[in-house]
Enzyme design. Structure first.
Site, PDB file in Angstrom:
ATOM      1  N   GLU A 155       0.831  -1.192  -0.043  1.00 14.32           N
ATOM      2  CA  GLU A 155      -0.058   0.084  -0.034  1.00 14.32           C
ATOM      3  C   GLU A 155       0.776   1.224   0.084  1.00 14.32           C
ATOM      4  O   GLU A 155       0.612   2.048   0.757  1.00 14.32           O
ATOM      5  CB  GLU A 155      -0.930   0.046   1.178  1.00 14.32           C
ATOM      6  CG  GLU A 155      -1.831  -1.148   1.319  1.00 14.32           C
ATOM      7  CD  GLU A 155      -2.693  -1.299   2.330  1.00 14.32           C
ATOM      8  OE1 GLU A 155      -2.716  -0.398   3.081  1.00 14.32           O
ATOM      9  OE2 GLU A 155      -3.377  -2.534   2.562  1.00 14.32           O
ATOM     10  N   GLU A 260      -6.065 -10.807  -1.214  1.00 12.28           N
ATOM     11  CA  GLU A 260      -7.061 -10.566  -0.002  1.00 12.28           C
ATOM     12  C   GLU A 260      -8.518 -10.461  -0.156  1.00 12.28           C
ATOM     13  O   GLU A 260      -9.345  -9.608   0.111  1.00 12.28           O
ATOM     14  CB  GLU A 260      -6.501  -9.371   0.874  1.00 12.28           C
ATOM     15  CG  GLU A 260      -5.137  -9.228   1.230  1.00 12.28           C
ATOM     16  CD  GLU A 260      -4.803  -7.896   1.888  1.00 12.28           C
ATOM     17  OE1 GLU A 260      -5.840  -7.057   2.274  1.00 12.28           O
ATOM     18  OE2 GLU A 260      -3.329  -7.433   1.980  1.00 12.28           O
TER      19      GLU A 260
HETATM   20  O1  9MR Z   1      -7.206  -7.906   8.682  1.00 10.84           O
HETATM   21  C1  9MR Z   1      -6.416  -7.011   9.294  1.00 10.84           C
HETATM   22  C2  9MR Z   1      -6.873  -6.790  10.579  1.00 10.84           C
HETATM   23  O2  9MR Z   1      -7.143  -7.575  11.551  1.00 10.84           O
HETATM   24  C3  9MR Z   1      -6.003  -5.471  11.117  1.00 10.84           C
HETATM   25  O3  9MR Z   1      -6.891  -4.835  12.193  1.00 10.84           O
HETATM   26  C4  9MR Z   1      -5.832  -4.585   9.999  1.00 10.84           C
HETATM   27  C5  9MR Z   1      -4.782  -3.410  10.473  1.00 10.84           C
HETATM   28  O4  9MR Z   1      -4.823  -2.393   9.442  1.00 10.84           O
HETATM   29  O5  9MR Z   1      -5.343  -5.063   9.024  1.00 10.84           O
HETATM   30  C6  9MR Z   1      -5.904  -6.127   8.405  1.00 10.84           C
HETATM   31  O6  9MR Z   1      -5.431  -6.579   7.083  1.00 10.84           O
HETATM   32  C7  9MR Z   1      -5.048  -5.514   6.243  1.00 10.84           C
HETATM   33  C8  9MR Z   1      -4.004  -5.915   5.255  1.00 10.84           C
HETATM   34  O7  9MR Z   1      -2.781  -6.205   6.415  1.00 10.84           O
HETATM   35  C9  9MR Z   1      -3.477  -5.143   4.489  1.00 10.84           C
HETATM   36  N1  9MR Z   1      -4.661  -4.840   3.535  1.00 10.84           N
HETATM   37  C10 9MR Z   1      -5.892  -4.454   4.006  1.00 10.84           C
HETATM   38  C11 9MR Z   1      -6.373  -5.592   5.287  1.00 10.84           C
HETATM   39  C12 9MR Z   1      -7.563  -5.195   5.642  1.00 10.84           C
HETATM   40  O8  9MR Z   1      -7.703  -3.984   6.493  1.00 10.84           O
END
Ligand code: 9MR
Length: 369
Positions: A155, A260
């Site tokens: 990102e 994802e």
């Molecule tokens: O699923 C993840 C969630 O449990 C966390 O709180 C969050 C923190 O930002 O990150 C989520 O996973 C993310 C992933 O690492 C990167 N792309 C977006 C995902 C959803 O937010």
């Protein structure tokens, strides 16, 4: 004689139908791409046989939902927490799964100390790079040969294709992306290396990413794939936009991965844009409409949406190497708490009881017939 033959036939049929029943997602798409799942710590070390059977039966690739992010694996300069990672790669080996690392460099879930000196001022580029190098060597180095692909940078681009103004960027400019890939390639020369982002279906964002990825490649920096995260909604993005994304990445010379995947079935509160997580819509009929169960209409829409999306993936299976769901079941999905907290969402293929969603599976099976 006849009796024996009949008995033999019955047994064969029983075995065949048993085998049929055992067909999981990964078997459905075995000729197409890996089917992955993002796991949390409880799932990685689960003693719940239903959880374990679900993972084993349906997925041949694993992603770590949070446990390998900087803040969790390396919270202090001198302290690393490898409990999750060790259990995670052990599960990957046990299941013979294509095991992903996520993620080495990101602007979220990274502690402030990474960017600051003892007075709290931002460090210079050289110091930042030294910290990055130590982190990547230690984490990716530890799992060398056990993790087959890394989301190296996550990102780093804005929606218009410009660079995100993260602390990484503020200190080092766009070169931090290249530096991360250089370090990852050193830490594990065999691992595949990925750039991963959301909304890659948006042309403006994708163009920025692909221009930079091509530049890296031209400079001899190893980058194997672009991950399209695939956090979709029922109506958006369009199938054409998803397809264009896949084709463009392929034509730019990279493997495509859907990293994802989930489908948000809830309406997005307008005021939630900007993600004020603390706003409470839990009791809102309008914004949390399926508190006590999804409506048949919404379930049917979800099934159709998944079928449509997978039809595109199938069509481009020569370009796509992996499709990973962001979570095992609706019970644990991050979308219960995003963009606002405390709602009941239904974005995945297994429901809150870990049972497969029948209608979705039927439609998906239709895709590959
Ligand atoms: O699923 C993840 C969630 O449990 C966390 O709180 C969050 C923190 O930002 O990150 C989520 O996973 C993310 C992933 O690492 C990167 N792309 C977006 C995902 C959803 O937010």
């Amino acid at each position: 004689m006849i009796k024996t033959t009949i008995l033999f036939l019955v047994i064969t049929l029983l075995l065949a139908s048993h085998k049929q029943k055992e067909k999981g997602l990964k078997d459905l798409f075995e000729d197409s791409f890996f089917i992955g799942v993002a796991l949390n710590g409880r799932q990685v070390s689960s003693e719940d046989s239903k959880v374990n059977a679900l993972i084993e039966g349906n997925f041949n690739s694993l992603s770590p939902e949070n446990g390998l992010k900087w803040a969790l694996v390396h919270p202090q300069p001198e302290s690393y927490h490898f409990e999750f990672g060790d259990a995670y790669v052990a599960l990957g080996e046990q299941l013979n799964a294509f095991t992903i690392g996520h993620c080495l460099v990101w602007h979220q879930q990274v502690p402030d100390w990474v960017f600051e000196d003892e007075t709290g001022a931002l460090v210079d580029k050289e110091e930042l790079y030294s910290r990055m190098r130590t982190h990547i060597q230690t984490v990716a180095g530890r799992y060398k040969g056990k993790i087959q692909g890394w989301d190296v940078v996550n990102e780093a681009f804005n929606e218009d294709g410009s660079f995100r103004e993260s602390k990484w960027f503020q200190i080092a400019g766009s070169d931090f992306i290249k530096e991360a890939f250089r370090n990852a390639a050193k830490a594990d020369p065999e691992a595949e290396l990925y750039y991963n982002d959301y909304n890659v279906w948006k042309a403006s964002k994708r163009n920025g990413i692909l221009d930079f990825a091509k530049e890296m490649k031209a400079e001899g920096i190893k980058i194997d794939a672009i991950g399209m995260q695939g956090h979709y909604q029922l109506e958006s993005p369009s199938l054409e936009e998803i397809e264009r994304g896949i084709i463009d990445i392929h034509e730019a010379g990279f493997k495509v991965m859907i990293t994802e995947l989930d489908v948000d079935v809830l309406p997005r509160p307008r005021s939630a844009e900007g993600a004020d997580l603390n706003m409470n819509f839990a009791n809102s009929e309008e914004y949390n409409p399926y508190k006590d169960g999804i409506s048949p209409e919404a379930e049917a829409k979800l099934a159709q949406r998944y079928a449509d999306i997978f039809a595109i993936f199938e069509k481009h299976k020569d370009k796509i190497t992996r499709v990973t769901f962001w979570g095992l079941s609706d019970r644990n999905s991050w979308l219960n708490n995003f963009p606002v907290r405390g709602r009941t969402n239904y974005p995945l293929l297994f429901d809150r009881n870990l049972d497969p969603k029948k209608e979705v599976f039927e439609k998906l099976a239709g895709v590959i017939r």
